[in-house]
Design an enzyme around this catalytic site. Structure first.
Site, PDB file in Angstrom:
ATOM      1  N   SER A 160       0.834  -1.202   0.000  1.00  0.00           N
ATOM      2  CA  SER A 160       0.000   0.000   0.000  1.00  0.00           C
ATOM      3  C   SER A 160       0.873   1.258   0.000  1.00  0.00           C
ATOM      4  O   SER A 160       1.650   1.463  -0.929  1.00  0.00           O
ATOM      5  CB  SER A 160      -0.963  -0.075   1.191  1.00  0.00           C
ATOM      6  OG  SER A 160      -2.078   0.753   0.975  1.00  0.00           O
TER       7      SER A 160
ATOM      8  N   HIS B  60      -7.439  -6.066   0.821  1.00  0.00           N
ATOM      9  CA  HIS B  60      -6.242  -5.235   0.722  1.00  0.00           C
ATOM     10  C   HIS B  60      -5.087  -5.763   1.577  1.00  0.00           C
ATOM     11  O   HIS B  60      -3.934  -5.580   1.243  1.00  0.00           O
ATOM     12  CB  HIS B  60      -6.618  -3.804   1.131  1.00  0.00           C
ATOM     13  CG  HIS B  60      -5.543  -2.794   0.917  1.00  0.00           C
ATOM     14  ND1 HIS B  60      -4.860  -2.655  -0.282  1.00  0.00           N
ATOM     15  CD2 HIS B  60      -5.030  -1.848   1.749  1.00  0.00           C
ATOM     16  CE1 HIS B  60      -3.966  -1.669  -0.168  1.00  0.00           C
ATOM     17  NE2 HIS B  60      -4.053  -1.168   1.049  1.00  0.00           N
TER      18      HIS B  60
END
Length: 255
Positions: free
Chosen positions: A85, A235
């Site tokens: 990320s 995620h």
């Protein structure tokens, strides 16, 4: 010169792991131990996160310079970089700016594109806590539940709450700087920048951060990139399916 905090595990070629926004090196401890059987793992706390220094300024150029200083300080030479990320964005910029320092690159669930700021509720929730009133973990959790119903997100954030002194909790991250600089986190990789080395992108099938439409852009910046998707995970794919994640990374590193 301030050097970011890290935990170093194992022996071998250096593999640097960069956590995501609001994260810290501890999030990667169990995978770090596993990778540490074959590599020297550096679990890094990026500035304003974990046990690293706090600073008013926060952007990807600074995160990259922190990394360069860290590599020099530890005399590492060429490194493998794995970033998730926000850490993936930092790793991409590091690779295009300092390609001679990168042996291999692994980017976890983030593309080089611009992402609209989407952490508003999280920041609002974290800023709504008053540690003089919310003086137990339970009270902090209850307060942030008002804006963050997802238990997984809350428990991830609550890992950053610690006893600063007797009777007083605090956040490990620098909430003020992260709030003021939130617009920096979604920034795209600068146009026409490339890294020609071996690169692996790992996507969570349910996440939406990397979709088919990002593939041409990934290939433009990273011509040797291979893109793998782990099905049915979000995620935080490394936390949801550590086994599959470990296998894909090791296959890439050993080829």
């Amino acid at each position: 010169m301030k050097i970011v905090h890290s935990k170093i595990i194992g022996e071998g070629a250096p593999l640097l792991i960069l956590h995501g926004y609001f994260g810290m090196s501890d999030n990667w401890k169990s995978l770090g131990n596993k990778f540490g059987e074959d590599f020297q793992i550096h679990l890094i706390d990026q500035r304003n996160h974990g046990r690293s220094f706090h600073a008013d300024n926060f952007n990807y150029d600074l995160l990259v310079e922190d990394l360069v200083q860290y590599i020099k300080y530890h005399n590492l030479g060429k490194v493998i970089v794995l970033g998730h990320s926000m850490g993936g964005k930092a790793a991409m910029l590091f690779a295009v700016k300092y390609p001679t320092l990168v042996a291999k690159l692994i980017i976890v669930d983030i593309a080089p594109r611009y992402y609209h700021p989407h952490h508003t509720d999280i920041l609002k929730a974290l800023n709504s806590v008053d540690f003089l009133i919310h003086n137990t973990r339970k009270l902090v959790d209850q307060k942030i539940t008002e804006l963050i119903p997802e238990i997984g997100v809350r428990s991830f954030l609550l890992k950053n709450v610690y006893w600063k002194e007797k009777g007083l909790l605090a956040y490990r991250f620098n909430l003020q700087s992260l709030t003021e600089n939130n617009h920096e986190v979604g920034k795209a990789l600068p146009s026409f920048t490339t890294f020609d080395g071996e690169t692996l992108f790992l996507a969570g099938g349910n996440s939406g951060y990397i979709t088919k439409s990002e593939v041409p852009m990934i290939k433009a910046h990273f011509p040797k990139a291979s893109i793998k998707t782990i099905a049915n995970v979000g995620h935080w794919l490394h936390a949801e399916t550590p086994g599959a994640f470990y296998e894909l990374v090791m296959r890439f590193l050993k080829k």
